[in-house]
Design an enzyme around this catalytic site. Structure first.
Site, PDB file in Angstrom:
ATOM      1  CB  SER A  88     -12.646 -10.322   4.673  1.00 31.22           C
ATOM      2  OG  SER A  88     -14.044 -10.345   4.793  1.00 31.22           O
ATOM      3  CD  GLU A 128      -2.560   0.161   6.331  1.00 27.21           C
ATOM      4  OE1 GLU A 128      -2.535  -1.079   6.191  1.00 27.21           O
ATOM      5  OE2 GLU A 128      -3.132   0.729   7.265  1.00 27.21           O
ATOM      6  CE  LYS A 130      -7.547  -6.501  -0.028  1.00 26.67           C
ATOM      7  NZ  LYS A 130      -7.154  -7.765  -0.644  1.00 26.67           N
ATOM      8  CG  ASP A 132      -2.772 -10.557  -4.491  1.00 26.11           C
ATOM      9  OD1 ASP A 132      -3.519 -11.043  -3.621  1.00 26.11           O
ATOM     10  OD2 ASP A 132      -2.934 -10.718  -5.704  1.00 26.11           O
ATOM     11  CE1 TYR A 240      -3.898  -7.004   8.100  1.00 31.60           C
ATOM     12  CE2 TYR A 240      -2.474  -7.509   6.241  1.00 31.60           C
ATOM     13  CZ  TYR A 240      -3.507  -7.866   7.103  1.00 31.60           C
ATOM     14  OH  TYR A 240      -4.129  -9.064   6.956  1.00 31.60           O
ATOM     15  CE  LYS A 328      -9.444  -6.514  -4.711  1.00 33.06           C
ATOM     16  NZ  LYS A 328     -10.216  -7.620  -4.299  1.00 33.06           N
ATOM     17  CB  CYS A 422      11.808 -22.082 -40.728  1.00 30.63           C
ATOM     18  SG  CYS A 422      11.658 -20.312 -40.474  1.00 30.63           S
ATOM     19  CB  CYS A 425      13.349 -19.344 -44.451  1.00 32.66           C
ATOM     20  SG  CYS A 425      14.136 -20.426 -43.254  1.00 32.66           S
ATOM     21  CB  CYS A 452      14.717 -21.530 -38.194  1.00 34.81           C
ATOM     22  SG  CYS A 452      15.170 -21.153 -39.896  1.00 34.81           S
ATOM     23  CB  CYS A 458      15.715 -17.664 -41.900  1.00 36.95           C
ATOM     24  SG  CYS A 458      14.112 -17.437 -41.105  1.00 36.95           S
TER      25      CYS A 458
HETATM   26  S1  IVH Z   1      -6.665  -4.924   7.062  1.00 37.62           S
HETATM   27  C1  IVH Z   1     -10.134  -5.581   9.647  1.00 37.62           C
HETATM   28  N1  IVH Z   1      -4.682  -4.041   5.614  1.00 37.62           N
HETATM   29  O1  IVH Z   1      -6.708  -8.175   2.571  1.00 37.62           O
HETATM   30  C2  IVH Z   1      -9.159  -5.337   8.571  1.00 37.62           C
HETATM   31  N2  IVH Z   1      -5.648  -6.122   5.028  1.00 37.62           N
HETATM   32  O2  IVH Z   1      -9.734  -8.557   2.328  1.00 37.62           O
HETATM   33  C3  IVH Z   1      -8.481  -6.577   8.159  1.00 37.62           C
HETATM   34  N3  IVH Z   1      -4.597  -7.228   3.134  1.00 37.62           N
HETATM   35  O3  IVH Z   1      -7.299 -10.731   4.876  1.00 37.62           O
HETATM   36  C4  IVH Z   1      -7.492  -6.448   7.085  1.00 37.62           C
HETATM   37  N4  IVH Z   1      -3.047  -5.710   2.769  1.00 37.62           N
HETATM   38  O4  IVH Z   1      -4.968 -10.538   3.881  1.00 37.62           O
HETATM   39  C5  IVH Z   1      -5.571  -5.019   5.778  1.00 37.62           C
HETATM   40  N5  IVH Z   1      -2.884  -3.158   4.436  1.00 37.62           N
HETATM   41  C6  IVH Z   1      -3.774  -4.137   4.623  1.00 37.62           C
HETATM   42  C7  IVH Z   1      -3.806  -5.285   3.807  1.00 37.62           C
HETATM   43  C8  IVH Z   1      -4.777  -6.258   4.041  1.00 37.62           C
HETATM   44  C9  IVH Z   1      -3.547  -6.879   2.389  1.00 37.62           C
HETATM   45  C10 IVH Z   1      -5.389  -8.475   2.953  1.00 37.62           C
HETATM   46  C11 IVH Z   1      -5.502  -9.283   4.204  1.00 37.62           C
HETATM   47  C12 IVH Z   1      -6.955  -9.459   4.486  1.00 37.62           C
HETATM   48  C13 IVH Z   1      -7.582  -9.103   3.170  1.00 37.62           C
HETATM   49  C14 IVH Z   1      -8.912  -8.453   3.420  1.00 37.62           C
END
Ligand code: IVH
Length: 796
Positions: A88, A128, A130, A132, A240, A328, A422, A425, A452, A458
């Protein structure tokens, strides 16, 4: 169907050729975003391949584009051990967190840090969005997709191979050449905003479960044991990164992503290189500024050290790489308390619940109200006053209550009830009814909307009705803002839109915010609006469910207010996109005595509708006897049966007579026994005969004849021709150009094919124009097009 003369060898060659073509089109569509053929042509190629594979099953391979959906549901997912752990990311929330990250990177690499005068070496980062969604791993061996897995706990995930195969933009076979023999691609599976909205709408309609946000929808769709469900969900991949690899790859991250793109894997369009922390922050701000406009939701941006040698040198700390960070954005969802539910009355009288919330900041905006849509939604959420709820603010959309936190419900929580009268009115509040017709029978069920019944009596409805009536796309009366409308209504000066036309200067200048000039300007604007087009007027009336497009359609097709006022619901459903529901809304609107009075008063006070005239030729042409029979919805009689019946019987009377002539009917061809039986039953009911006769009579009254159905268009100069409009038209809007062509009898199509007669190409024309020249079709620029129209006596 395939050619009977096909030999297995020719079939094998054709199959290979079709797969190569489909592969190329997939790549152009999903990766390059530059399709070169219309969807319909892709579908034709796809079906040719399917048909060949059905005839020669030995030719089916797992990487064939037809092999995306496994048919058996799994009982559980298998386990997958990740060779390279799926990590992560650490988070940055403030700009300084990112500057700290960049400093740690440079320190870790022993690069000079620099001082106020610069001098430090800037590190290159890949930037890039991120996305969701859900992280997945896709394993390609010798270019073939052999496994798909979830991240799980990072070292062990679930085997979702059958599910990932259903995602259209994931290649089953890598495109091009030169890929490593083993290549594990990592990316995010997500749902676009549009896909999410469409899925939820579909779920609502089918009584299924709706999802709180695109992320949940993506997760719920991907982790289905039945891959056919996954296949029906609008999932997409964005690659990615990589996991295990055997073979050569570029030595930097952006180079690798670019290589993946070349092999058919979709990567982000927003990918960029930045030098140093400040350029990263500029990227963060730029993406943040367009966050709401992106077609998918993101929760931040990710920065990665671009140089792989540097990445290796920096290594990991616990489960996070030292070379990457997620910066973020503020969250789009927050928790707050539902203080109360109030009811608002809209323009059409709909009484809708609105959540009053303990104010909470969501992504930088303070939210104290949220929509609850309707009572069905209240039921679906199971929300009670006093509950803690999750509020979601997606883009510019009004904040929504998406979920109740059940475990935080207080003991004194109160249920939400729709008021009986209503709140504005005091008139009765009624539940709307839904009318459905199937197998010739109408059924009525309860709708989710309450209304209504006070209409313009009204004040809430009256104010909204006037605001809508004067709005730019309706009657376009400038100088009458919401505040002024409220005053006019509250002072009793305006009780209906018709009262606008008798307003006096003295009445206006007495109002707050009106000076002599503005009062005069408003009176002039009202006077100027006395000759609206029929379409504007219909739209301005504010008929429930009739937006601008439907209003235009009604005006164009039926040509006069009188016909629109009289049209039976069945006749209205001849219009494209008008279903029975809308047709009844229109009918009910004009049946209402109050509305009739308003229209009468408007016309009596000098309103002159423009563009009233004949029935449009398209409308006249669409009413064939076969179509008419089909629309009667007799069980067992679909399009083909209706066509056969129309040929045999030639008129409605003929059909009725046939249905009552047992002997003749039994020898009629092209109808199943069941169809004959239901035909007999249908016309044995007097009400059905009457309904059919009423529709026919009205169509005739409007000037249509079954017998002359073809002639109406056939007599027109461009009859039988198909035109395509592409690029920007400057003098004439595309809609208008389409109208003009159709009025000359031409069909206007959305894509170019060998059957196209002529293509009108304005500036910016792209693939359609290219295709037209490829096919050697006639192409006109706008000037030449206008000249051609003029030759037929049609002016812009
Ligand atoms: S790189 C070692 N790139 O974010 C790097 N993650 O908190 C591993 N995610 O589990 C992740 N867009 O699901 C990377 N452009 C992006 C991403 C990305 C979304 C998510 C991914 C990962 C989580 C990490």
């Amino acid at each position: 169907m395939t050619d009977a003369a096909t030999t297995p060898q020719i079939a094998a060659e054709r199959v290979a050729q079709l797969r190569a073509e489909l592969d190329e089109h997939n790549y152009r569509y999903h990766v390059l975003d530059e399709p070169s053929i219309p969807d319909a042509e892709y579908d034709r190629l796809f079906h040719q391949l399917k048909a060949l594979e059905a005839e020669y099953p030995q030719l089916i391979t797992p990487d064939s584009p037809t092999q995306r959906v496994g048919s058996l549901a799994l009982s559980a997912f298998g386990e997958v051990k990740h060779e390279v752990p799926m990590l992560s990311l650490g988070n940055a929330f403030e700009e300084d967190d990112l500057r700290d990250f960049d400093r740690r990177v440079r320190e870790g690499l022993d690069l000079p840090v620099g001082d106020l005068f610069g001098g430090g070496a800037e590190v290159e980062y890949s930037c890039e969005p991120k996305l969701d969604g859900l992280a997945v791993s896709l394993l390609y061996e010798n270019g073939l997709l052999v496994r798909g897995a979830t991240r799980g706990d990072g070292s062990t995930g679930e085997d979702i191979s059958v599910n990932v195969r259903t995602i259209r933009n994931i290649p089953l076979k890598l495109h091009g050449s030169g890929w490593p023999s083993v290549l594990e691609v990592r990316g995010e599976v997500f749902m676009s905003r549009a896909g999410f909205a469409a899925l939820n709408a579909r779920q609502l309609e089918s009584g299924g479960k709706t999802f709180a946000n695109p992320r949940n929808a993506a997760a719920g769709s991907l982790r289905q044991l039945d891959s056919r469900i996954t296949a029906s969900r609008p999932l997409e991949l964005c690659a990615y990164g990589i996991g295990q690899v055997q073979g050569e790859l570029p030595d930097n991250h952006i180079g690798i992503l670019t290589a993946l793109k070349g092999w058919g894997l979709p990567i982000s369009r927003e990918l960029q290189l930045a030098k140093g922390a400040e350029e990263c922050l500029a990227y963060y701000r730029a993406i943040g500024a367009k966050r709401d406009a992106l077609p998918y939701e993101i929760d931040g941006v990710v920065f990665k050290v671009n140089n792989l040698a540097y990445q290796r040198e920096l290594g990991f700390r616990a489960r996070e790489p030292r070379w990457a960070i997620a910066h973020k954005f503020p969250a789009m969802e927050e928790l707050t308390e539902l203080l109360d539910v109030e009811f608002q009355v809209g323009r059409t009288g709909a009484v809708t619940p609105v959540a009053r919330l303990q104010p909470v900041r969501v992504a930088g905006v303070t939210v104290s109200n949220a929509t609850l849509h309707n009572m069905d939604e209240v039921m679906r959420l199971g929300v009670m006053i006093g509950d803690t709820v999750i509020i979601r603010r997606a883009g510019d959309v009004i904040p929504q209550v998406v979920q109740v936190v059940a475990e935080r419900r207080p003991a004194d929580a109160r249920p939400v009830h729709i008021p009986e009268s209503c709140p504005v009115c005091g008139s009765r509040v009624e539940r709307t009814q839904l009318i459905k017709r199937s197998k010739g029978k109408e059924s009525v069920s309860e709708g989710s909307i309450y209304r209504c019944v006070g209409r313009l009596a009204c004040a809430a409805q009256l104010k909204q009705a006037i605001i809508h009536y004067v709005s730019r796309r309706a009657m376009d009366i400038e100088g009458l803002g919401e505040k002024s409308v409220e005053q006019l209504v509250d002072e009793g000066l305006v009780r209906s839109p018709a009262d606008l036309y008798t307003l006096k200067f003295e009445q206006l200048v007495g109002l707050e915010g009106f000076a002599e000039l503005s009062a005069n300007n408003l009176l002039a604007a009202i006077a100027d609006s006395r000759q609206p087009s029929l379409a504007r007027f219909i739209y301005a009336l504010g008929i429930p469910d009739v937006g601008e497009e439907t209003a235009k359609l009604l005006a164009r097709a039926l040509g006069s207010l009188q016909r629109i006022q009289q049209a039976l619901p069945d006749v209205l459903t001849y219009l494209p996109d008008v279903g029975l529901e809308v047709a009844y809304e229109i009918r009910n609107f004009f049946d209402d005595a109050h509305n009739q009075q308003v229209i009468h008063d408007l016309l009596a006070r000098g309103l002159e509708l423009q563009e009233e005239g004949e029935l449009s030729p398209e409308f006249a042409a669409c009413a064939t006897l076969a179509g008419f029979i089909d629309k009667l919805n007799i069980s067992g009689i679909a399009a083909t049966g209706a066509k056969n019946l129309a040929e045999k019987a030639a008129s409605l009377d003929g059909v009725i007579a046939l249905s009552q002539d047992w002997l003749e009917l039994s020898v009629t061809k092209g109808l199943s026994e069941k169809a004959k039986q239901s035909l007999r039953e249908f016309f044995a009911v007097e009400a059905n005969i009457q309904r059919a006769r009423a529709i026919e009579a009205q169509l005739r009254e409007f000037g249509m004849h079954w017998q002359s159905e073809k002639r109406v268009v056939a007599g027109l100069p461009l009859a039988g021709q198909t035109w395509v409009l592409t690029g920007a038209l400057e003098v004439m809007s595309r809609d208008l150009a389409k109208d003009k062509l159709e009025s000359l009898g031409a069909k206007v199509a959305g894509s170019v094919s060998a059957k196209t007669t002529c293509v009108v190409a304005g500036p910016g024309a792209g693939s359609k124009l290219a295709k037209a020249s490829e096919l050697g079709l006639k192409v006109l620029d706008e000037e030449a097009f206008l000249a051609e129209l003029a030759a037929y006596g049609v002016v812009a």
